[in-house]
Write a protein that holds these residues in place. Structure first.
Motif, PDB file in Angstrom:
ATOM      1  N   ALA A 116      95.334 -85.299  13.946  1.00 54.28           N
ATOM      2  CA  ALA A 116      95.895 -85.509  15.280  1.00 54.28           C
ATOM      3  C   ALA A 116      95.297 -86.709  15.990  1.00 54.28           C
ATOM      4  CB  ALA A 116      95.698 -84.264  16.139  1.00 54.28           C
ATOM      5  N   THR A 117      94.434 -87.479  15.295  1.00 51.83           N
ATOM      6  CA  THR A 117      93.988 -88.742  15.869  1.00 51.83           C
ATOM      7  C   THR A 117      95.161 -89.694  16.079  1.00 51.83           C
ATOM      8  OG1 THR A 117      93.416 -89.408  13.614  1.00 51.83           O
ATOM      9  CG2 THR A 117      91.614 -88.645  15.032  1.00 51.83           C
ATOM     10  N   SER A 170      92.871 -85.723  20.484  1.00 51.65           N
ATOM     11  CA  SER A 170      92.892 -86.825  19.522  1.00 51.65           C
ATOM     12  C   SER A 170      91.645 -87.683  19.666  1.00 51.65           C
ATOM     13  CB  SER A 170      94.143 -87.679  19.720  1.00 51.65           C
ATOM     14  OG  SER A 170      95.324 -86.925  19.535  1.00 51.65           O
TER      15      SER A 170
END
Length: 284
Positions: free
Chosen positions: A170-171, A180
């Motif tokens: 989810a970065t 993130s």
């Protein structure tokens, strides 16, 4: 000719034990966030792969994980040595307590798996209240930072050890910018600490899970989506996560736990500073 390998940096001389007795045979593994989700699944797999365990969470449900792990070991004809330690890893004091108390109950762990974290809210970034931004960072960055800080000096002093951090793909994702950012911090922490610790014989690596199917959480991270608009933002996260996977699906808990156990083992002894995406082809 390659340079001479120092004794404290040498590869394992006999890896047959990994096949015969399990990937983590003979290792004491500390796992945080072990009451549920990826942490729990990893604990049960580690027990099946020969590890002894120190299990930590801020919920006493972690004791149920310990019982399940003992049953798994028993079924394989092995007596599991284990301990549980409660602690709030969003604080330095909590992390220091988990490491010191776990070491006191058993000994200094060979492996530390940092699995605490997870999105609390899902919404466009400009709608996050400042206190919720701070809460996301405390939840998904500080537990890993504090645990690394608490256990690394002892591992370096001993001259061996492995830390496996659980990050996230989810970065690169929508409606979870504070989360993130926190997991981006975990990635940077992993890479930088690996550079610092390698000379002392300590490995630091990470996995970056994608969307993962799991039972409903027994300990909710937050209030969940309350309004129709909030439910819509959460659906957008699910759709984006699924579409970003080449398999167009969420992963399973075993699909997340196996890479963690592999990286924690001597089978991964020449992997260091890496973040392994486990998102069905989504690189994060």
């Amino acid at each position: 000719m390659p340079p001479e390998v120092r004794a404290d940096q040498s590869a394992p001389t006999d890896q047959s034990v990994l096949v015969e007795q399990g990937l983590l045979a003979g290792k004491l593994v500390l796992i945080t966030g072990a009451a549920q989700g990826i942490g729990r699944e990893t604990a049960l797999l580690a027990a099946a792969q020969g590890a002894d365990l120190i299990l930590s969470d801020r919920s006493d449900l972690v004791q149920e994980t310990e019982t399940e792990a003992k049953d798994i070991a028993d079924a394989r004809g092995r007596s599991l040595t284990s301990a549980t330690v409660l602690g709030d890893l969003e604080t330095w004091e909590g992390a220091e307590h988990v490491v010191s108390e776990g070491t006191k109950k058993l000994r200094l762990p060979d492996v530390c798996i940092n699995a605490v974290g997870g999105t609390i809210w899902a919404k466009p970034y400009e709608l996050y209240e400042p206190e919720k931004i701070e809460a996301e960072i405390r939840r998904s960055l500080f537990p890993t930072m504090w645990m690394c800080r608490a256990i690394l000096p002892e591992m370096k002093s001993r001259g061996t050890g492995t830390i496996v951090n659980v990050s996230s793909i989810a970065t690169r994702g929508i409606n979870r910018v504070p989360y993130s950012a926190a997991k981006g911090g975990v990635n940077a922490l992993t890479a930088s600490l690996a550079m610092e610790a390698a000379e002392a014989g300590v490995r630091i690596v990470a996995t970056a899970p994608g969307g993962t199917e799991a039972p409903e959480r027994r300990i909710p991270r937050g209030p969940g989506a309350q309004t129709e608009e909030e439910q819509g933002w959460f659906r957008e996260v699910v759709e984006q996560t699924t579409e970003s996977s080449l398999f167009k699906r969420y992963g399973t808990l075993p699909e997340q736990a196996w890479p963690i156990v592999f990286l924690a083992s001597d089978a991964a002894s020449y992997i260091n500073g890496s973040v392994l995406p486990i998102g069905g082809g989504d690189q994060g």
